[in-house]
Scaffold this motif. Structure first.
Motif, PDB file in Angstrom:
ATOM      1  N   PHE A  17       0.835  -1.204   0.000  1.00 59.03           N
ATOM      2  CA  PHE A  17       0.000   0.000   0.000  1.00 59.03           C
ATOM      3  C   PHE A  17       0.869   1.253   0.000  1.00 59.03           C
ATOM      4  CE2 PHE A  17      -2.163   3.304   2.540  1.00 59.03           C
ATOM      5  CZ  PHE A  17      -3.326   3.471   1.801  1.00 59.03           C
ATOM      6  N   GLN A  18       1.902   1.283   0.869  1.00 56.51           N
ATOM      7  CA  GLN A  18       2.812   2.423   0.916  1.00 56.51           C
ATOM      8  C   GLN A  18       3.513   2.639  -0.423  1.00 56.51           C
ATOM      9  OE1 GLN A  18       5.119   1.271   4.569  1.00 56.51           O
ATOM     10  NE2 GLN A  18       4.870   3.433   5.054  1.00 56.51           N
ATOM     11  N   THR A  19       4.007   1.553  -1.009  1.00 57.60           N
ATOM     12  CA  THR A  19       4.715   1.649  -2.291  1.00 57.60           C
ATOM     13  C   THR A  19       3.795   2.170  -3.388  1.00 57.60           C
ATOM     14  OG1 THR A  19       6.144  -0.202  -1.660  1.00 57.60           O
ATOM     15  CG2 THR A  19       6.029   0.347  -3.998  1.00 57.60           C
ATOM     16  N   LYS A  20       2.561   1.691  -3.403  1.00 59.05           N
ATOM     17  CA  LYS A  20       1.596   2.133  -4.423  1.00 59.05           C
ATOM     18  C   LYS A  20       1.224   3.596  -4.209  1.00 59.05           C
ATOM     19  CE  LYS A  20      -2.709   0.820  -6.710  1.00 59.05           C
ATOM     20  NZ  LYS A  20      -3.875  -0.110  -6.728  1.00 59.05           N
ATOM     21  N   ILE A  21       1.080   4.010  -2.946  1.00 62.14           N
ATOM     22  CA  ILE A  21       0.802   5.412  -2.641  1.00 62.14           C
ATOM     23  C   ILE A  21       1.922   6.286  -3.193  1.00 62.14           C
ATOM     24  CG2 ILE A  21       0.829   7.113  -0.753  1.00 62.14           C
ATOM     25  CD1 ILE A  21      -1.858   5.961  -0.847  1.00 62.14           C
ATOM     26  N   ARG A  79       9.566  15.518  -4.407  1.00 56.46           N
ATOM     27  CA  ARG A  79      10.070  14.261  -3.852  1.00 56.46           C
ATOM     28  C   ARG A  79       9.240  13.887  -2.629  1.00 56.46           C
ATOM     29  NH1 ARG A  79      13.822  14.876   0.499  1.00 56.46           N
ATOM     30  NH2 ARG A  79      14.303  17.077   0.928  1.00 56.46           N
ATOM     31  N   LEU A  80       9.176  12.604  -2.360  1.00 63.58           N
ATOM     32  CA  LEU A  80       8.392  12.093  -1.236  1.00 63.58           C
ATOM     33  C   LEU A  80       9.332  11.602  -0.153  1.00 63.58           C
ATOM     34  CD1 LEU A  80       5.706  10.048  -3.203  1.00 63.58           C
ATOM     35  CD2 LEU A  80       5.618  12.441  -2.503  1.00 63.58           C
ATOM     36  N   LEU A  81       9.024  11.970   1.082  1.00 59.58           N
ATOM     37  CA  LEU A  81       9.836  11.558   2.218  1.00 59.58           C
ATOM     38  C   LEU A  81       8.974  10.785   3.202  1.00 59.58           C
ATOM     39  CD1 LEU A  81      12.479  11.674   3.899  1.00 59.58           C
ATOM     40  CD2 LEU A  81      11.621  13.828   4.878  1.00 59.58           C
ATOM     41  N   PHE A  82       9.341   9.527   3.465  1.00 58.81           N
ATOM     42  CA  PHE A  82       8.656   8.710   4.459  1.00 58.81           C
ATOM     43  C   PHE A  82       9.515   8.657   5.717  1.00 58.81           C
ATOM     44  CE2 PHE A  82       6.758   7.174   0.542  1.00 58.81           C
ATOM     45  CZ  PHE A  82       5.435   6.969   0.893  1.00 58.81           C
ATOM     46  N   GLN A  83       8.872   8.790   6.871  1.00 60.46           N
ATOM     47  CA  GLN A  83       9.620   8.688   8.122  1.00 60.46           C
ATOM     48  C   GLN A  83       8.699   8.226   9.245  1.00 60.46           C
ATOM     49  OE1 GLN A  83      11.042  12.606   9.289  1.00 60.46           O
ATOM     50  NE2 GLN A  83       9.295  13.599   8.338  1.00 60.46           N
ATOM     51  N   ILE A 136       3.450   5.465  20.422  1.00 60.15           N
ATOM     52  CA  ILE A 136       3.037   5.055  19.080  1.00 60.15           C
ATOM     53  C   ILE A 136       3.967   5.660  18.028  1.00 60.15           C
ATOM     54  CG2 ILE A 136       1.191   5.220  17.359  1.00 60.15           C
ATOM     55  CD1 ILE A 136       0.619   3.283  19.619  1.00 60.15           C
ATOM     56  N   LEU A 137       4.331   4.857  17.023  1.00 63.84           N
ATOM     57  CA  LEU A 137       5.080   5.342  15.865  1.00 63.84           C
ATOM     58  C   LEU A 137       4.165   5.311  14.659  1.00 63.84           C
ATOM     59  CD1 LEU A 137       8.581   3.615  16.145  1.00 63.84           C
ATOM     60  CD2 LEU A 137       8.099   6.055  16.354  1.00 63.84           C
ATOM     61  N   LEU A 138       3.962   6.459  14.030  1.00 62.92           N
ATOM     62  CA  LEU A 138       3.124   6.531  12.835  1.00 62.92           C
ATOM     63  C   LEU A 138       3.996   6.733  11.602  1.00 62.92           C
ATOM     64  CD1 LEU A 138       0.094   8.730  13.986  1.00 62.92           C
ATOM     65  CD2 LEU A 138       0.290   6.245  13.938  1.00 62.92           C
ATOM     66  N   ASP A 139       3.497   6.301  10.462  1.00 59.84           N
ATOM     67  CA  ASP A 139       4.214   6.459   9.199  1.00 59.84           C
ATOM     68  C   ASP A 139       3.820   7.783   8.566  1.00 59.84           C
ATOM     69  OD1 ASP A 139       5.604   3.873   8.994  1.00 59.84           O
ATOM     70  OD2 ASP A 139       3.558   3.078   9.038  1.00 59.84           O
ATOM     71  N   GLY A 140       4.761   8.734   8.611  1.00 65.88           N
ATOM     72  CA  GLY A 140       4.508  10.060   8.084  1.00 65.88           C
ATOM     73  C   GLY A 140       5.019  10.201   6.658  1.00 65.88           C
ATOM     74  N   LEU A 179      -0.139   7.890   7.132  1.00 65.29           N
ATOM     75  CA  LEU A 179      -0.746   6.909   6.239  1.00 65.29           C
ATOM     76  C   LEU A 179      -1.487   5.794   6.963  1.00 65.29           C
ATOM     77  CD1 LEU A 179       2.055   6.470   3.554  1.00 65.29           C
ATOM     78  CD2 LEU A 179       0.055   7.959   3.499  1.00 65.29           C
ATOM     79  N   ASN A 180      -1.226   5.587   8.246  1.00 63.40           N
ATOM     80  CA  ASN A 180      -1.802   4.446   8.962  1.00 63.40           C
ATOM     81  C   ASN A 180      -3.326   4.420   8.873  1.00 63.40           C
ATOM     82  OD1 ASN A 180       0.717   5.643  10.304  1.00 63.40           O
ATOM     83  ND2 ASN A 180       0.806   3.493  10.960  1.00 63.40           N
TER      84      ASN A 180
END
Length: 315
Positions: free
Chosen positions: A6-10, A23-27, A35-39, A55-56
């Motif tokens: 899902f993340q890769t497709k997003i 550019r897209l930055l995931f962290q 809690i750790l969220l995917d930003g 994205l969660n």
């Protein structure tokens, strides 16, 4: 579709929409209660800042049946709606004189945030901690804020005492309290969902019973981190005097608390069990405040934990 796919497709779909100038930055972003969220940040060439989109929750909605293309459109809309973030002058973060009026406080659960608290100034309040943050901007999609860490405090040449004094003055002023009876809350929900079928007289009679009238919801004007309004000077005292009673405080979430006049037959154990159950069943982990029930004393003008304290981590 698994989450990584899902993340890769997003990422691929957004990059196709945006083009090579972005550019897209995931962290991983640490949030309340460990809690750790995917930003995800969408950064345009030449820009130094961008809003973070988590994205969660989108993945959960996707699993519930929300079309993938609708999620992409929503993410792009959030980015566009928050484009003013890129215009902020972040050099002010190095000048504490320009930040003093932006220092606010909020409440979090101490035992569930030990790792985060080790890196920031905080003040104990019962089983909770008062922490400080910068309120940088309010947009239609939310707030732009930044937690104050120890390295900030050192760089600014300030201390916990000054931060506390600034936050005590700023928070009630910038985020005034909002105290609403539960009957009014229920009427508002009914009005929103019933539309043309809303019958004022019937709804008034339905939600004006004794079951609703003593219960009040306390938050702030933004509805975000509003549980900290229990710290506002004179607020609990004035409301308790109005009710002619001590107050039971139920921590609904970090965003709001419920206030109920204390009665002789109130069972703090039953109330604590109810709060704990609701926390696990209804409140996202990152929004949980405490499993405790609190009592405000009119005579002593203080808040205490009602009954025996329960040691817990809000997982």
């Amino acid at each position: 579709m698994v989450y990584k796919t899902f993340q890769t497709k997003i990422a691929g779909t957004l990059q196709s929409h945006l083009g090579p100038g972005y550019r897209l930055l995931f962290q991983k972003v640490p949030k309340n209660n460990g809690i750790l969220l995917d930003g995800l940040s969408i950064i345009r060439e030449g820009e130094k800042a961008s809003p973070t989109i988590y994205l969660n929750s989108y993945y959960e909605r996707y699993l519930e049946g929300i079309p993938f293309n609708s999620i992409i459109k929503e993410i792009l809309q959030i980015y566009q709606d928050n484009s003013s973030v890129t215009d902020l002058d972040f050099s002010i973060l190095n000048d504490f004189s320009q930040l003093k009026e932006k220092v606010l406080y909020k409440l979090i659960h101490t035992a569930s945030n030990k790792e985060m608290l080790a890196d920031m100034p905080w003040i104990p309040f019962l089983d909770l901690s008062i922490v400080f943050y910068l309120f940088l901007e309010q947009t239609e999609s939310g707030q732009m804020t930044a937690l104050v860490h120890n390295d900030h405090m050192k760089a600014w040449g300030t201390d916990e005492k000054e931060l506390k004094n600034l936050a005590l003055a700023n928070t009630p002023s910038m985020l005034p309290p909002r105290l609403t009876s539960m009957s009014d809350v229920m009427k508002s929900i009914a009005r929103e969902h019933l539309d043309g079928d809303y019958q004022e007289e019937f709804i008034d009679s339905l939600f004006s019973s004794q079951a609703f009238s003593p219960l009040h919801v306390l938050t702030n004007s933004s509805g975000i981190n509003g549980a900290s309004a229990v710290l506002y000077p004179e607020l609990l005292k004035n409301f308790a005097d109005r009710m002619e009673s001590d107050l039971i405080i139920l921590p609904s979430s970090i965003h709001e608390v419920l206030l109920i006049p204390n009665t002789e037959n109130a069972s703090f154990e039953d109330l604590a069990n109810m709060v704990s159950h609701i926390n696990r069943a209804e409140v996202p982990v990152e929004d949980r405040l405490s499993d405790q029930v609190y009592l405000y004393s009119r005579e002593r003008d203080i808040v205490t934990i009602a009954g025996p304290a329960v040691s817990s981590v809000l997982s």
